[in-house]
Design a protein around this motif. Sequence first.
Motif, PDB file in Angstrom:
ATOM      1  N   SER A   1      -6.312   3.727  -0.363  1.00 37.71           N
ATOM      2  CA  SER A   1      -5.020   3.432   0.270  1.00 37.71           C
ATOM      3  C   SER A   1      -5.006   3.897   1.726  1.00 37.71           C
ATOM      4  O   SER A   1      -4.478   3.199   2.589  1.00 37.71           O
ATOM      5  N   ALA A   2      -5.599   5.043   2.018  1.00 33.90           N
ATOM      6  CA  ALA A   2      -5.672   5.507   3.404  1.00 33.90           C
ATOM      7  C   ALA A   2      -6.569   4.575   4.221  1.00 33.90           C
ATOM      8  O   ALA A   2      -6.281   4.264   5.384  1.00 33.90           O
TER       9      ALA A   2
ATOM     10  N   SER B   1       0.339   6.268  -7.184  1.00 27.09           N
ATOM     11  CA  SER B   1      -0.707   7.238  -6.876  1.00 27.09           C
ATOM     12  C   SER B   1      -0.491   8.599  -7.530  1.00 27.09           C
ATOM     13  O   SER B   1      -1.453   9.178  -8.044  1.00 27.09           O
TER      14      SER B   1
ATOM     15  N   VAL C   1       0.844  -1.197   0.000  1.00 25.84           N
ATOM     16  CA  VAL C   1       0.000   0.000   0.000  1.00 25.84           C
ATOM     17  C   VAL C   1       0.876   1.243   0.000  1.00 25.84           C
ATOM     18  O   VAL C   1       0.643   2.194  -0.751  1.00 25.84           O
ATOM     19  N   ARG C   2       1.899   1.237   0.825  1.00 28.18           N
ATOM     20  CA  ARG C   2       2.817   2.379   0.884  1.00 28.18           C
ATOM     21  C   ARG C   2       3.571   2.541  -0.447  1.00 28.18           C
ATOM     22  O   ARG C   2       3.774   3.659  -0.904  1.00 28.18           O
TER      23      ARG C   2
ATOM     24  N   THR D   1      -9.444   7.862   0.950  1.00 23.60           N
ATOM     25  CA  THR D   1      -9.074   7.113  -0.249  1.00 23.60           C
ATOM     26  C   THR D   1      -8.867   5.643   0.106  1.00 23.60           C
ATOM     27  O   THR D   1      -8.693   5.289   1.265  1.00 23.60           O
TER      28      THR D   1
ATOM     29  N   CYS E   1     -10.472   9.289  -6.296  1.00 18.79           N
ATOM     30  CA  CYS E   1     -11.146   8.250  -5.519  1.00 18.79           C
ATOM     31  C   CYS E   1     -12.608   8.628  -5.290  1.00 18.79           C
ATOM     32  O   CYS E   1     -12.941   9.780  -5.055  1.00 18.79           O
TER      33      CYS E   1
ATOM     34  N   TYR F   1       2.416   1.662  -3.414  1.00 18.48           N
ATOM     35  CA  TYR F   1       1.428   2.212  -4.340  1.00 18.48           C
ATOM     36  C   TYR F   1       1.309   3.719  -4.154  1.00 18.48           C
ATOM     37  O   TYR F   1       1.291   4.477  -5.124  1.00 18.48           O
ATOM     38  N   ARG F   2       1.215   4.152  -2.894  1.00 13.76           N
ATOM     39  CA  ARG F   2       1.065   5.587  -2.622  1.00 13.76           C
ATOM     40  C   ARG F   2       2.291   6.374  -3.082  1.00 13.76           C
ATOM     41  O   ARG F   2       2.165   7.507  -3.529  1.00 13.76           O
ATOM     42  N   LEU F   3       3.437   5.776  -2.980  1.00 15.44           N
ATOM     43  CA  LEU F   3       4.674   6.462  -3.339  1.00 15.44           C
ATOM     44  C   LEU F   3       4.906   6.471  -4.847  1.00 15.44           C
ATOM     45  O   LEU F   3       5.279   7.488  -5.415  1.00 15.44           O
TER      46      LEU F   3
ATOM     47  N   PHE G   1      -5.820  11.755  -8.157  1.00 17.14           N
ATOM     48  CA  PHE G   1      -6.620  11.656  -6.937  1.00 17.14           C
ATOM     49  C   PHE G   1      -8.097  11.687  -7.315  1.00 17.14           C
ATOM     50  O   PHE G   1      -8.772  12.688  -7.152  1.00 17.14           O
TER      51      PHE G   1
END
Length: 74
Positions: free
Chosen positions: A34-35, A20, A12-13, A32, A27, A15-17, A25
């Motif tokens: 990921s959050a 994403s 997940v981290r 979101t 969603c 993906y966010r880095l 953004f």
Amino acid sequence: MTPLAHIAALPVRAYRLIFSPWVGFNCRYHPTCSAYALEALEKHGALKGSWLALRRILRCHPFGGSGIDNVPDK
């Protein structure tokens, strides 16, 4: 957060880095996906948190819902 939940949070981290910023953004839900996944892993641990995150991701499609969708309490 349990050690196993930390390991489950790595994709997940990543993906966010990495992805994403490219995807944007857009969603349908708040927070979101990921959050939501990170919060679910923190609150419920690796197994149930992963299950909640997967369910949330499967609901994110053109015919799905939108709006506020918080992680359920324990």
